[in-house]
Scaffold this active site. Structure first.
Site, PDB file in Angstrom:
ATOM      1  N   HIS A 147      -3.051  -1.325  -5.298  1.00 60.25           N
ATOM      2  CA  HIS A 147      -3.079  -0.204  -4.072  1.00 60.25           C
ATOM      3  C   HIS A 147      -1.758   0.702  -4.526  1.00 60.25           C
ATOM      4  O   HIS A 147      -0.758   0.736  -3.895  1.00 60.25           O
ATOM      5  CB  HIS A 147      -2.999  -0.726  -2.709  1.00 60.25           C
ATOM      6  CG  HIS A 147      -3.411   0.013  -1.802  1.00 60.25           C
ATOM      7  ND1 HIS A 147      -4.383  -0.330  -0.955  1.00 60.25           N
ATOM      8  CD2 HIS A 147      -3.161   1.420  -1.458  1.00 60.25           C
ATOM      9  CE1 HIS A 147      -4.775   0.871  -0.227  1.00 60.25           C
ATOM     10  NE2 HIS A 147      -3.751   2.009  -0.602  1.00 60.25           N
ATOM     11  N   ARG A 159       4.789  -8.355  -0.176  1.00 55.07           N
ATOM     12  CA  ARG A 159       4.158  -7.327  -1.169  1.00 55.07           C
ATOM     13  C   ARG A 159       5.525  -6.111  -1.062  1.00 55.07           C
ATOM     14  O   ARG A 159       5.553  -5.480  -0.292  1.00 55.07           O
ATOM     15  CB  ARG A 159       2.835  -6.758  -0.772  1.00 55.07           C
ATOM     16  CG  ARG A 159       1.943  -7.903  -0.827  1.00 55.07           C
ATOM     17  CD  ARG A 159       0.519  -7.481  -0.783  1.00 55.07           C
ATOM     18  NE  ARG A 159       0.355  -7.149   0.783  1.00 55.07           N
ATOM     19  CZ  ARG A 159      -0.879  -6.722   1.391  1.00 55.07           C
ATOM     20  NH1 ARG A 159      -1.966  -6.339   0.335  1.00 55.07           N
ATOM     21  NH2 ARG A 159      -0.943  -6.400   2.534  1.00 55.07           N
ATOM     22  N   ASN A 184     -17.574  -6.674  -0.286  1.00 58.63           N
ATOM     23  CA  ASN A 184     -16.942  -6.100   0.802  1.00 58.63           C
ATOM     24  C   ASN A 184     -16.628  -4.587   1.066  1.00 58.63           C
ATOM     25  O   ASN A 184     -16.940  -4.062   2.054  1.00 58.63           O
ATOM     26  CB  ASN A 184     -15.298  -6.626   0.671  1.00 58.63           C
ATOM     27  CG  ASN A 184     -15.212  -8.332   1.322  1.00 58.63           C
ATOM     28  OD1 ASN A 184     -15.821  -8.963   0.827  1.00 58.63           O
ATOM     29  ND2 ASN A 184     -14.249  -8.375   2.114  1.00 58.63           N
ATOM     30  N   ASP A 212       0.837  -1.199   0.045  1.00 55.54           N
ATOM     31  CA  ASP A 212      -0.086  -0.091   0.082  1.00 55.54           C
ATOM     32  C   ASP A 212       0.761   1.331   0.128  1.00 55.54           C
ATOM     33  O   ASP A 212       0.810   2.131   0.750  1.00 55.54           O
ATOM     34  CB  ASP A 212      -0.976  -0.192   1.187  1.00 55.54           C
ATOM     35  CG  ASP A 212      -1.566  -1.442   1.210  1.00 55.54           C
ATOM     36  OD1 ASP A 212      -2.174  -1.977   0.565  1.00 55.54           O
ATOM     37  OD2 ASP A 212      -1.756  -1.823   2.462  1.00 55.54           O
ATOM     38  N   GLU A 227     -11.254  -0.959  -3.794  1.00 61.22           N
ATOM     39  CA  GLU A 227     -10.641  -0.395  -2.783  1.00 61.22           C
ATOM     40  C   GLU A 227      -9.254   0.622  -3.162  1.00 61.22           C
ATOM     41  O   GLU A 227      -9.042   0.633  -4.466  1.00 61.22           O
ATOM     42  CB  GLU A 227     -10.230  -1.289  -1.534  1.00 61.22           C
ATOM     43  CG  GLU A 227      -9.189  -2.167  -2.277  1.00 61.22           C
ATOM     44  CD  GLU A 227      -8.596  -3.403  -0.855  1.00 61.22           C
ATOM     45  OE1 GLU A 227      -9.447  -3.383  -0.125  1.00 61.22           O
ATOM     46  OE2 GLU A 227      -7.628  -4.073  -1.121  1.00 61.22           O
TER      47      GLU A 227
END
Length: 327
Positions: A264, A298, A163, A20, A200
């Site tokens: 992200h 990640r 979600n 992120d 998101e």
């Protein structure tokens, strides 16, 4: 799990084990880097005068999660913004790592400091940024456009299956959402609903007479991917009909360069401010043991953002150029 070795043709991360990612180029000449850490237990910032030095710069922890109760679990997706001569960090936090019907209990929070250097001094908790529901909410971002400040986030609508959807509203100050909130995207295409129905991680970008919101979709394993919303720059951004959504995925797993689950993202500027840079996270392997959320690998990648002939961000072309640069 250890970081795996990569082949020469694979894309290479700038910073390892940071998801992120958000990079901000400030007027003081520094790049500021903030991201989710694998332990999900703190918020840290590092800075450097160029991107390469971010790799070796020392992170400074500005805030740690509480031991129990609210703000005590899964500290996710911090973003650093400079607004009205103060620094703000938007982030999501929960009070437990347990889930209820597959959902965590995250809410969106804000930290503030008046320090010129945000790596020094203390930060104040500005508490929760509230929306129309008390439900799973995360991945807030903010931007100023045509004289108004906007807030975009992901949230579970109690009346919609899935979600999270994407919402937008205006703000009266950096910690207060005001006026109506508008849903501008919900998971609907096949590539948005693999594993989970998720929209998101929105990121704002303007070019010419259009504005864009990139976002991420599906589960956080190799199915994680990116979509794109766009609107005319002079449109009413609070009107859902102003936004046009990509029907096809704009960036997804590419096994030929060992890039799995890209998403992200954020955007920043080159050192001279002439070029937009595309910042995102991805893994370099496909198979994960256990819950993907708790796999630490990640990594943060950065590349120059290319544009299509019709004036849209070319995420695939940007990543391909990054891979070619290593050959």
């Amino acid at each position: 799990m250890e970081i795996q070795q990569r082949a020469s043709h694979d894309i290479q991360p700038l910073i390892e084990q940071r998801a992120d990612p958000f990079i901000y180029r400030h007027s003081d000449g520094y790049y500021y880097f903030i991201a989710s850490v694998p332990e999900y237990d703190r918020i840290e910032i590092r800075r450097a005068q160029n991107l390469e030095k971010l790799v070796t710069s020392t992170p400074v922890v500005i805030w740690r999660k509480r031991d129990t109760g609210i703000l005590s679990a899964n500290i996710w997706a911090p973003e650093l913004h400079f607004i009205d001569d103060k620094w703000y960090v938007y982030f999501a936090a929960a009070h437990t790592t347990d889930t209820n019907e597959g959902l965590f209990d995250h809410r969106m929070y804000l930290l503030e400091t008046e320090n010129v250097n945000p790596l020094q001094g203390s930060w104040m908790e500005r508490w929760q940024v509230r929306t129309e529901w008390e439900s799973f909410a995360l991945d807030a971002t903010t931007f100023e456009h045509n004289g108004s400040r906007y807030y975009v986030w992901a949230q579970k609508d109690p009346n919609i299956e899935g979600n999270s959807n994407l919402y937008i509203s205006t703000m009266s100050n950096p910690w207060t959402r005001t006026g109506p909130q508008t849903m501008i995207s919900l998971p609907e295409y096949d590539w948005e609903i693999i594993g989970y129905k998720v929209n998101e991680g929105a990121a704002f970008l303007r070019k010419g007479n259009r504005v864009f919101l990139s976002y991420s979709a599906s589960a956080t394993d190799y199915n994680y991917c990116m979509g794109l919303l766009e609107a005319d720059a002079d449109a009413d951004l609070l009107d859902a009909t102003s936004w046009r959504k990509s029907q096809t995925v704009v960036l997804s797993t590419d096994e030929s360069i060992s890039m799995y689950g890209p998403g992200h993202n954020s955007f920043t500027l080159s050192e001279k401010g002439e070029e937009t840079l595309f910042v995102f996270h991805a893994r370099t392997y496909k198979n994960i043991i256990g819950d993907p959320l708790y796999d630490p690998n990640r990594h943060t990648f950065v590349t120059a953002l290319l544009w299509t002939a019709d004036g849209r961000p070319d995420f695939r072309g940007s990543v391909a150029a990054l891979a070619r640069s290593l050959q």
